[in-house]
Write an enzyme that holds these catalytic residues in place. Structure first.
Site, PDB file in Angstrom:
ATOM      1  N   PHE A 150      18.509  31.005 -90.319  1.00  0.00           N
ATOM      2  CA  PHE A 150      17.594  29.931 -89.912  1.00  0.00           C
ATOM      3  C   PHE A 150      17.415  30.033 -88.409  1.00  0.00           C
ATOM      4  CE2 PHE A 150      16.389  25.805 -88.303  1.00  0.00           C
ATOM      5  CZ  PHE A 150      15.345  25.473 -89.141  1.00  0.00           C
TER       6      PHE A 150
ATOM      7  N   ASP B 124      21.674  34.355 -82.086  1.00  0.00           N
ATOM      8  CA  ASP B 124      21.233  32.953 -82.111  1.00  0.00           C
ATOM      9  C   ASP B 124      22.467  32.066 -82.220  1.00  0.00           C
ATOM     10  OD1 ASP B 124      20.351  30.406 -82.717  1.00  0.00           O
ATOM     11  OD2 ASP B 124      18.778  31.064 -84.107  1.00  0.00           O
TER      12      ASP B 124
ATOM     13  N   LYS C 187      21.077  23.083 -79.658  1.00  0.00           N
ATOM     14  CA  LYS C 187      21.750  21.916 -80.260  1.00  0.00           C
ATOM     15  C   LYS C 187      22.830  21.224 -79.400  1.00  0.00           C
ATOM     16  CE  LYS C 187      20.628  22.484 -85.093  1.00  0.00           C
ATOM     17  NZ  LYS C 187      19.999  23.746 -85.481  1.00  0.00           N
TER      18      LYS C 187
END
Ligand SMILES: *Cc1c(COP(=O)(O)O)cnc(C)c1O
Length: 389
Positions: A133, A218, A247
């Site tokens: 993702f 990532d 995040k």
């Protein structure tokens, strides 16, 4: 507060489905809904609330920066922006001048910047993993594996090859001299906290080197202390060319970054990319407060110790088939496809968890989660499972 649910349904686009709760306030790893019910937040806004809710260090940093200089555009810079760039490079273990940072407002934007950076190699092919993702904007979506997310929006930027995650041979077979980059999560988050074999990233590094491709990691979900290290890949000793984060970085204040190490730091040139909000002083001050607090409060050690306790406790129940993860980045497989029911039962019992897949539960609580919080959850866990199994 049915009223707010109804007003939400009438006024907010239905992209997320109906909200599970209307939340009113938070403190530490706890949140309260508008009816006054208390919950232990074991999801942390999806790995975002690194310091939990309403942490004074973030509140102070944001309010004082906003009261001094809030936004200036990227025609200008500010001390917090430069300090944060230097700090991120230092946390990645590179010397000053051996890497460069582009700031964004989110994870998907960090990946867009990185995706554009990879095009500056003169190549277009990107190899990514199944189960990945990387975000919802068109570029990041092209690199995201779930077909249900991608199909309605095709055509997306092409020349992307998906390979099974954790399979070094499949990766090696997919990469060629026309590959611009290999993109991997060091631990897959959205897939339910999937940990690859120990030598997987090292294998990816050598395949990338063999073909002159970039290795782009990532760390949007796995970075900033979540695994008990500043970045999940650090324990492997592998040095990537590009790292994306977001995040946990701002602890709830939106900020992301695309970090290019070595020559990758200079691939994007003046005019190649931009952002109006990215790297604004308030977001950077929030991120600096998060990093400083993790350092001062020894949270990496705390996360490591508490993560072991949490994972061991969860694994003790026979209805749990497997527990994976590092630190406070935890995925568990149930013995049946009941994760939605378990998440609902947990919520009724006062614990927020995420059903990542039909069988997988994901936990990504604040790094400031306490031992009492863990004890409370482990004590409630068998009864939560009893309700469903
Ligand atoms: C959440 C996530 C993203 C996207 O971040 P947004 O801030 O939601 O755009 C990208 N990569 C990974 C690994 C993520 O977990």
């Amino acid at each position: 507060m049915t009223d707010l649910h109804e007003r939400y349904a009438a006024s907010v686009m239905n992209t997320f489905g109906p909200p599970k709760l209307v939340l009113a306030r938070g403190e530490g790893a706890h949140v309260w809904d508008t009816d006054g019910n208390e919950y232990v937040d074991l999801l942390g806004g999806i790995a975002v609330n690194a310091l939990g809710h309403a942490h004074p260090a973030i509140v102070d940093a944001v309010t004082s920066q906003l009261g001094t200089l809030g936004h200036i555009s990227n025609f200008f810079t500010s001390a917090p922006q430069v300090e944060l760039a230097e700090k991120l490079l230092a946390l990645l273990g590179v010397e000053a001048g051996e890497g460069k940072v582009f700031f964004t407002n989110s994870g998907t934007e960090a990946n867009e910047a990185a995706f554009k950076l990879t095009r500056r190699t003169g190549r277009t092919h990107v190899v990514v993993a199944e189960g990945s993702f990387h975000g919802r904007t068109m570029g990041a979506l092209a690199l995201t594996s779930k077909e249900a997310y991608r199909t309605p929006f095709e055509p997306l930027p092409g020349d992307v090859t998906f390979v099974p995650y954790g399979d070094a041979d499949a990766l090696a077979a997919a990469v060629s001299d026309r590959t611009a980059a290999i993109l991997l999560e060091p631990i897959q988050g959205e897939a339910g906290v999937v940990v690859p074999p120990d030598d997987y990233l090292a294998g990816a590094r050598s395949v990338a080197d063999e073909h002159g491709a970039l290795l782009w990691l990532d760390e949007v979900q796995s970075g900033i202390g979540r695994t008990g290290d500043w970045f999940a890949h650090l324990r492997t000793g592998v040095r990537p060319d590009v790292v994306t984060v977001a995040k946990g970085l701002g602890g709830g204040f939106p900020i992301g970054a695309c970090i290019g190490l070595g020559d990758a730091g200079t691939l994007l040139e003046p005019g190649n990319h931009g952002t109006t909000f990215g790297g604004n002083p308030v977001a950077c001050a929030a991120a600096l407060a998060v990093i400083r607090t993790i350092e001062e409060d020894d949270l990496l050690e705390h996360v490591t110790v508490l993560g072991h306790k949490l994972r061991d406790g969860l694994a003790a129940d026979p209805r749990v088939a497997e527990v994976r993860g590092e630190g406070l980045f935890v995925g568990l497989d149930l013995t049946a496809d009941l994760s939605a029911e378990v998440a609902a039962a947990a919520l009724r019992a006062g614990f927020i968890v995420n059903n990542a897949t039909p069988r997988r539960i994901r936990l990504a609580p604040p790094l400031v989660l306490t031992e009492d919080d863990v004890n409370a959850f482990l004590a409630a866990w068998p009864a939560i499972l009893d309700e469903v199994f």
